[in-house]
Motif scaffolding. Structure first.
Motif, PDB file in Angstrom:
ATOM      1  N   ALA A  95       0.830  -1.208   0.000  1.00 48.32           N
ATOM      2  CA  ALA A  95       0.000   0.000   0.000  1.00 48.32           C
ATOM      3  C   ALA A  95       0.864   1.258   0.000  1.00 48.32           C
ATOM      4  N   GLN A 124      -7.605  -3.263  -6.465  1.00 42.37           N
ATOM      5  CA  GLN A 124      -7.413  -2.509  -7.695  1.00 42.37           C
ATOM      6  C   GLN A 124      -8.225  -3.129  -8.824  1.00 42.37           C
ATOM      7  N   LYS A 129      -9.817   2.093  -7.427  1.00 41.30           N
ATOM      8  CA  LYS A 129      -9.296   1.404  -6.259  1.00 41.30           C
ATOM      9  C   LYS A 129     -10.320   1.520  -5.141  1.00 41.30           C
ATOM     10  N   ILE A 195      -2.118  -3.640  -1.966  1.00 41.31           N
ATOM     11  CA  ILE A 195      -3.045  -3.336  -3.052  1.00 41.31           C
ATOM     12  C   ILE A 195      -3.154  -4.606  -3.878  1.00 41.31           C
TER      13      ILE A 195
END
Length: 246
Positions: A95, A124, A129, A195
């Motif tokens: 992140a 994502q 996002k 992510i």
């Protein structure tokens, strides 16, 4: 000083995703905190060429055919020398560059002695996002309430309980499901750790296979609520599919 973290990346024919993952890992603050391991399934595109261009920043690189993602993950576990293992697979990223430093500080200051640390994830999609907070741990009875990429597991535990390669999509859920039933200790860290590539990730592209495997995992423990749990998970899969198409 013993290595605090082993970061493991699994990849196969990932020439379009692998570099962003590598850069995210090697640019983490305080490089002394972690080792980096990449297990490639014998890619035939430019994946290995890209990996080799960063060889000075990678501790272990293995490229050979495997029996699937969890077989590759088990290989990575065997090479790991850190206290904690975190999987950051091709396409996924941290992140931010301070994640490992923040976790290490939390472990030291709060004397975390748990078996598993889990946090939040940012998913994502193609053009957006979306942040997701980890859900209540009791949901492990029938599905994953947190992201594997936002989870660190004590290396000694993973070395004892390797992923069950009978499962091709949900072996990670099987591992955490069993850990929960065996009452291993979990620690929630309220930060965004990773992510997750929600477009090309294995569980994202095979959501229905994942649901079926989840059902098998639930069923093998003979819950009285198996049918209800399966229906909940099935409906969840429909909601995820519809949401991602909007």
């Amino acid at each position: 000083m013993k290595t605090k973290f082993s970061i493991i990346t699994i990849c196969y024919n990932s020439q379009h995703e692998i570099e962003k993952t590598i850069l995210s890992v090697i640019h983490q603050e305080q490089r002394i905190l972690f080792e980096y391991i990449i297990i490639d399934g014998g890619s035939t595109d430019k994946t290995i060429e890209i990996i080799k261009s960063y060889k000075n920043n990678i501790d272990v690189v293995i490229s050979e055919p495997d029996a699937g993602i969890y077989d590759a993950m088990n290989k990575g576990i065997k090479y790991a020398k850190g206290e904690w293992i975190l999987f950051m697979n091709s396409g996924d990223t941290f992140a931010n560059k301070d994640v490992l430093k923040t976790i290490a500080k939390e472990i030291e200051e709060n004397t975390i002695n748990s078996d598993i640390i889990y946090g939040n994830v940012i998913k994502q999609y193609v053009d957006k996002k979306i942040p997701f907070k980890a859900e209540k741990l009791s949901l492990l009875r029938y599905r994953m309430p947190f992201s594997h990429q936002s989870t660190l597991v004590k290396a000694e535990l993973l070395k004892e309980e390797l992923f069950d390669t009978r499962f091709k999509i949900a072996a990670d859920y099987n591992f955490f499901h069993i850990a929960y039933l065996k009452k291993y200790s979990f620690y929630y860290l309220d930060i965004y750790i990773s992510i997750f590539d929600a477009v090309s990730g294995v569980s994202s592209t095979s959501i229905w296979k994942s649901i079926k495997e989840n059902a098998l995992i639930i069923k093998q423990h003979k819950y009285k609520t198996f049918l209800i749990d399966y229906i909940i998970n099935y409906l969840r899969g429909i909601c995820i599919t519809i949401k991602n198409k909007i």
